[in-house]
Structures are given as C-alpha cells and as structure tokens.
Design a protein around this motif. Structure first.
Motif, PDB file in Angstrom:
ATOM      1  N   THR A  66    -117.163 -16.795  60.084  1.00  0.00           N
ATOM      2  CA  THR A  66    -118.479 -17.409  60.267  1.00  0.00           C
ATOM      3  C   THR A  66    -119.254 -17.426  58.951  1.00  0.00           C
ATOM      4  O   THR A  66    -119.850 -18.450  58.584  1.00  0.00           O
ATOM      5  CB  THR A  66    -119.281 -16.643  61.335  1.00  0.00           C
ATOM      6  OG1 THR A  66    -118.545 -16.673  62.559  1.00  0.00           O
ATOM      7  CG2 THR A  66    -120.645 -17.251  61.555  1.00  0.00           C
ATOM      8  N   GLU A  84    -108.558  -2.446  67.606  1.00  0.00           N
ATOM      9  CA  GLU A  84    -108.131  -3.843  67.563  1.00  0.00           C
ATOM     10  C   GLU A  84    -109.316  -4.775  67.794  1.00  0.00           C
ATOM     11  O   GLU A  84    -109.463  -5.797  67.121  1.00  0.00           O
ATOM     12  CB  GLU A  84    -107.051  -4.089  68.613  1.00  0.00           C
ATOM     13  CG  GLU A  84    -106.472  -5.478  68.593  1.00  0.00           C
ATOM     14  CD  GLU A  84    -105.364  -5.671  69.606  1.00  0.00           C
ATOM     15  OE1 GLU A  84    -105.036  -6.832  69.883  1.00  0.00           O
ATOM     16  OE2 GLU A  84    -104.834  -4.677  70.128  1.00  0.00           O
ATOM     17  N   HIS A  85    -110.182  -4.411  68.739  1.00  0.00           N
ATOM     18  CA  HIS A  85    -111.367  -5.224  69.027  1.00  0.00           C
ATOM     19  C   HIS A  85    -112.290  -5.270  67.802  1.00  0.00           C
ATOM     20  O   HIS A  85    -112.798  -6.341  67.449  1.00  0.00           O
ATOM     21  CB  HIS A  85    -112.118  -4.660  70.236  1.00  0.00           C
ATOM     22  CG  HIS A  85    -113.418  -5.339  70.509  1.00  0.00           C
ATOM     23  ND1 HIS A  85    -113.502  -6.621  70.991  1.00  0.00           N
ATOM     24  CD2 HIS A  85    -114.703  -4.929  70.330  1.00  0.00           C
ATOM     25  CE1 HIS A  85    -114.777  -6.964  71.109  1.00  0.00           C
ATOM     26  NE2 HIS A  85    -115.518  -5.948  70.700  1.00  0.00           N
ATOM     27  N   GLU A  86    -112.495  -4.129  67.157  1.00  0.00           N
ATOM     28  CA  GLU A  86    -113.352  -4.094  65.973  1.00  0.00           C
ATOM     29  C   GLU A  86    -112.775  -4.944  64.841  1.00  0.00           C
ATOM     30  O   GLU A  86    -113.512  -5.631  64.132  1.00  0.00           O
ATOM     31  CB  GLU A  86    -113.538  -2.647  65.507  1.00  0.00           C
ATOM     32  CG  GLU A  86    -114.407  -1.826  66.437  1.00  0.00           C
ATOM     33  CD  GLU A  86    -114.496  -0.370  66.014  1.00  0.00           C
ATOM     34  OE1 GLU A  86    -114.054  -0.037  64.898  1.00  0.00           O
ATOM     35  OE2 GLU A  86    -115.010   0.426  66.804  1.00  0.00           O
ATOM     36  N   SER A 141    -109.781  -0.260  71.060  1.00  0.00           N
ATOM     37  CA  SER A 141    -111.095  -0.313  70.423  1.00  0.00           C
ATOM     38  C   SER A 141    -110.972  -0.732  68.958  1.00  0.00           C
ATOM     39  O   SER A 141    -111.738  -1.558  68.471  1.00  0.00           O
ATOM     40  CB  SER A 141    -111.780   1.045  70.529  1.00  0.00           C
ATOM     41  OG  SER A 141    -113.002   1.040  69.843  1.00  0.00           O
ATOM     42  N   ALA A 144    -113.763 -12.437  62.775  1.00  0.00           N
ATOM     43  CA  ALA A 144    -114.605 -13.538  63.273  1.00  0.00           C
ATOM     44  C   ALA A 144    -115.906 -13.631  62.474  1.00  0.00           C
ATOM     45  O   ALA A 144    -116.349 -14.743  62.131  1.00  0.00           O
ATOM     46  CB  ALA A 144    -114.905 -13.340  64.755  1.00  0.00           C
ATOM     47  N   ASN A 145    -116.497 -12.491  62.149  1.00  0.00           N
ATOM     48  CA  ASN A 145    -117.727 -12.492  61.347  1.00  0.00           C
ATOM     49  C   ASN A 145    -117.468 -13.028  59.944  1.00  0.00           C
ATOM     50  O   ASN A 145    -118.285 -13.774  59.399  1.00  0.00           O
ATOM     51  CB  ASN A 145    -118.326 -11.088  61.274  1.00  0.00           C
ATOM     52  CG  ASN A 145    -118.909 -10.640  62.592  1.00  0.00           C
ATOM     53  OD1 ASN A 145    -119.228 -11.456  63.450  1.00  0.00           O
ATOM     54  ND2 ASN A 145    -119.052  -9.342  62.770  1.00  0.00           N
ATOM     55  N   LYS A 205    -110.805  -7.599  65.144  1.00  0.00           N
ATOM     56  CA  LYS A 205    -110.963  -9.020  65.487  1.00  0.00           C
ATOM     57  C   LYS A 205    -112.407  -9.474  65.312  1.00  0.00           C
ATOM     58  O   LYS A 205    -112.660 -10.586  64.853  1.00  0.00           O
ATOM     59  CB  LYS A 205    -110.499  -9.265  66.922  1.00  0.00           C
ATOM     60  CG  LYS A 205    -109.003  -9.205  67.077  1.00  0.00           C
ATOM     61  CD  LYS A 205    -108.581  -9.452  68.510  1.00  0.00           C
ATOM     62  CE  LYS A 205    -107.066  -9.385  68.640  1.00  0.00           C
ATOM     63  NZ  LYS A 205    -106.619  -9.596  70.018  1.00  0.00           N
ATOM     64  N   THR A 206    -113.358  -8.618  65.656  1.00  0.00           N
ATOM     65  CA  THR A 206    -114.772  -8.942  65.482  1.00  0.00           C
ATOM     66  C   THR A 206    -115.104  -9.104  64.002  1.00  0.00           C
ATOM     67  O   THR A 206    -115.828 -10.024  63.615  1.00  0.00           O
ATOM     68  CB  THR A 206    -115.658  -7.850  66.114  1.00  0.00           C
ATOM     69  OG1 THR A 206    -115.337  -7.749  67.506  1.00  0.00           O
ATOM     70  CG2 THR A 206    -117.126  -8.157  65.962  1.00  0.00           C
ATOM     71  N   ALA A 207    -114.560  -8.226  63.164  1.00  0.00           N
ATOM     72  CA  ALA A 207    -114.804  -8.315  61.724  1.00  0.00           C
ATOM     73  C   ALA A 207    -114.247  -9.607  61.153  1.00  0.00           C
ATOM     74  O   ALA A 207    -114.902 -10.265  60.335  1.00  0.00           O
ATOM     75  CB  ALA A 207    -114.194  -7.104  61.013  1.00  0.00           C
TER      76      ALA A 207
END
Length: 85
Positions: A54, A42-44, A40, A50-51, A46-48
């Motif tokens: 962007t 690690e997913h957060e 969880s 990516a944001n 990677k999402t941060a």
C-alpha cells in the motif's frame, strides 16, 4: 525380572495412568500453543507485506505526478542543464 515388572505395574497402574494422562495433556497444550503462535506470526507477516504494498502504491502515485526536476531534487540531486546531477 518380567514378574517383578508385572507386579510393579499391577500395583501402580492408576498412578502410571494418571502420569501418562498428564503428560499427554501437557503435550497437547504445548502443540496447540505452538500452532497458535505460528498462525499469529504468519498473520503479522502478511499484514506487514500488505502495508508495504500500500505504501509503495502511494509513493508510486506521488512520483508519477512529479516533474523530472522535482524527482531529481527529491532524491538529493541537483537539476542542471536538463539533467539530474
């Protein structure tokens, strides 16, 4: 001494097996929860990232469309004599 230990295990083997099974179960549940928590996090992360990428692309696009005096003003400078001060 060995005979005493053997007698203890022979009388209480069901209880010891039950306690051992419970400990194994608790250990397995702990490890599963720890693994899920790591995934969880690690997913957060990677999402941060990516944001952030962007947002950076959006900012770069806006800056590319700005004139040099506009960029100077946006960063808090003053445009004078064809230069940012």
């Amino acid at each position: 001494m060995i005979g005493l230990v053997g007698a203890f295990f022979s009388k209480n083997w069901i209880s010891l097996a039950l306690v051992g099974g419970i400990l194994l179960g608790v250990g397995a549940i702990y490890m599963k929860g720890r693994s899920d928590g790591s995934a969880s996090a690690e997913h957060e992360a990677k999402t941060a990232v990516a944001n952030q990428i962007t947002e950076r692309n959006d900012t770069d696009a806006k800056v590319k469309n700005m004139s040099r005096p506009d960029v100077c003003l946006a960063i808090g400078g003053v445009w004078r004599d064809d230069g940012c001060q």
